[in-house]
Design an enzyme around this catalytic site. Structure first.
Site, mmCIF file in Angstrom:
data_model
loop_
_atom_site.group_PDB
_atom_site.id
_atom_site.type_symbol
_atom_site.label_atom_id
_atom_site.label_comp_id
_atom_site.label_asym_id
_atom_site.label_seq_id
_atom_site.Cartn_x
_atom_site.Cartn_y
_atom_site.Cartn_z
ATOM 1 C CG ASP A 210 -0.231 0.031 2.530
ATOM 2 O OD1 ASP A 210 1.002 -0.189 2.535
ATOM 3 O OD2 ASP A 210 -0.876 0.257 3.569
ATOM 4 C CG ASP A 211 4.717 1.162 0.762
ATOM 5 O OD1 ASP A 211 4.590 0.237 -0.085
ATOM 6 O OD2 ASP A 211 5.492 1.075 1.729
ATOM 7 C CG ASP A 287 10.949 -9.623 2.919
ATOM 8 O OD1 ASP A 287 10.975 -10.187 4.028
ATOM 9 O OD2 ASP A 287 11.130 -8.394 2.790
ATOM 10 C CB SER A 318 10.936 -1.577 7.058
ATOM 11 O OG SER A 318 10.483 -0.599 6.141
#
Length: 442
Positions: A210-211, A287, A318
């Site tokens: 969402d960024d 990830d 993060s």
């Protein structure tokens, strides 16, 4: 006679003394019982006070129980309404797709949580280019949690299917001090992909966060690489991201590469690949887990030279790690590439290996302590060998590219080779490991 009078007086005094003694005993007894009665009354009053306090506490608890029960009923009602809405939207989506007779290329899912402003910017960027290909790339928003602003923003888009992941199970971190958010993110990813692949039966899924903003040819890029992903089992995923995609390190918007390092940040995978990953999906740091050699094994990843996504998420789980140093200057492609006519056969494993080996072998080798200085003054492709991770980090730091390794692999590396453009030109710099030439068959 006199003696008799004396005896009567004595007897009278004795009677008086006995009477006084009895009165004193009676008074003492009355005082004792009065004290006991007062103590009993005090104790009774205390018991009454404690009983009243207890009754008051019970009443408050009963009021809380009633309030919680009412809240639970409201949540159940809202959940039922949302479920009906989701089912209705899903039916509309299925009817739309079937009426057009088109099989989607891939579902596109935006992973959201608690950033409604970021989500709006991302969705608006996607819709600029998705509307014309909506049947090929149906758009979903998957929200983790119950943030009302995110839910309202997601449901305000009529052509977007909303999914909500509510996980009430407490998080148990494996090590003290770990950030709980990474565990929640991993759970959300697994749930969303299980939902899209298993319940909605899509053959491919593109995962965005969402960024992110997307490039004008984002969907054409993924449509062009979808067949390659299906047919070449040595490719695990296709990404729209290049870790070394900063403006000064890129030049060719049509160039694509294979890499042993998973880029993430806007990537597509197939249902068959997910069926392998899902049962062993990690509790956190998904990830980095995908980047382990034991997970991707001999499979590789496709990524463009010029990014098809731009990550603007300075604030998140993060905490803006690498943002100003690496992410802020990423170049988002603004050139419309004709992917429909592009021949991507060079990305097949053997073809790419041979092509890349030829390019590395033709690059001018530079050695010695002044190799980096020489590289700045050359007008041809050059290659510089690094000896180990520390040496690579030293060289990478001087050029300004990503220094990070994961499980022995530098970011973007193919066969240990990291390639980037020099100062926006077509000239390339190859950073080569001690055994890269051997791996390339040179």
């Amino acid at each position: 006679m006199a003696r008799t009078i004396v005896d009567l007086r004595f007897l009278f005094l004795l009677v008086v003394a006995i009477f006084i003694f009895i009165q004193m005993r009676l008074f003492a007894t009355q005082s004792h019982y009065a004290e006991r009665a007062a103590a009993a009354e005090k104790s009774e009053n205390q018991c009454v006070s404690e009983s009243q306090e207890l009754i008051s506490q019970i009443s408050k608890q009963q009021e809380r129980i009633v309030a919680l029960e009412e809240k639970r009923l409201r949540h159940d009602e809202e959940r039922a309404q949302l479920k009906m809405l989701i089912q209705d939207l899903q039916k509309k989506l299925e009817l739309t797709s079937s009426s057009r007779g088109e099989v989607p290329v891939a579902a596109v899912v935006v992973m959201a949580c608690n950033r409604p402003d970021y989500l709006e910017r991302t969705i608006e960027s996607i819709l600029k280019y998705q509307n014309s290909v909506a049947s090929k790339f149906p758009l979903f928003i998957s929200q983790d949690g119950t943030n009302a602003d995110v839910r309202n923003k997601a449901m305000s888009y009529s052509d977007v299917t909303y999914m909500q992941h509510i996980d009430l199970e407490p998080v148990q971190t494996e090590r003290p001090g770990e950030i709980i958010a990474y565990y929640k993110i991993a759970r959300h990813y697994k749930w969303a992909m299980d939902e899209l692949f298993n319940k909605r039966n899509f053959s491919r899924v593109i995962i965005l966060e969402d960024d992110m903003e997307i490039a004008p040819d984002f969907f054409e890029y993924f449509e062009a690489t979808a067949t390659l992903l299906d047919t070449d089992k040595t490719i695990m995923a296709v990404s729209s991201w290049n870790d070394n995609g900063q403006q000064q390190f890129v030049n060719d918007p049509e160039a694509l590469y294979r890499s042993d390092f998973f880029p993430g940040l806007g990537w597509m995978l197939t249902k068959s690949t997910w069926e392998e990953l899902s049962p062993k999906w990690p509790k956190a740091y998904w990830d980095d887990w995908v980047r382990l050699k034991e997970v991707h094994k001999d499979q590789q990843f496709i990524h463009p030279e010029v990014c098809r996504t731009y990550n603007f998420g300075e604030h998140g789980s993060s905490m803006g790690q690498f943002f100003q140093q690496y992410l802020q200057t990423i170049k988002l492609n603004d050139v419309q590439v004709n992917w429909k006519s592009a021949d991507l056969s060079y990305l097949k494993e053997e073809n790419f290996k041979n092509k890349f080996a030829k390019e590395v072998s033709e690059a001018k080798p530079l050695q010695g302590p002044d190799a980096i200085l020489k590289a700045h003054n050359m007008d041809v492709d050059v290659r510089i060998q690094y000896n180990d991770q520390r040496d690579f980090e030293r060289i990478a730091r001087q050029f300004g590219i990503f220094e990070e390794w994961k499980d022995g692999i530098p970011r973007t590396a193919y066969k240990g080779v990291v390639v980037f453009r020099y100062n926006k030109t077509r000239r390339r710099i190859f950073l080569v490991s001690p055994d890269s030439l051997k791996q390339l068959g040179l």
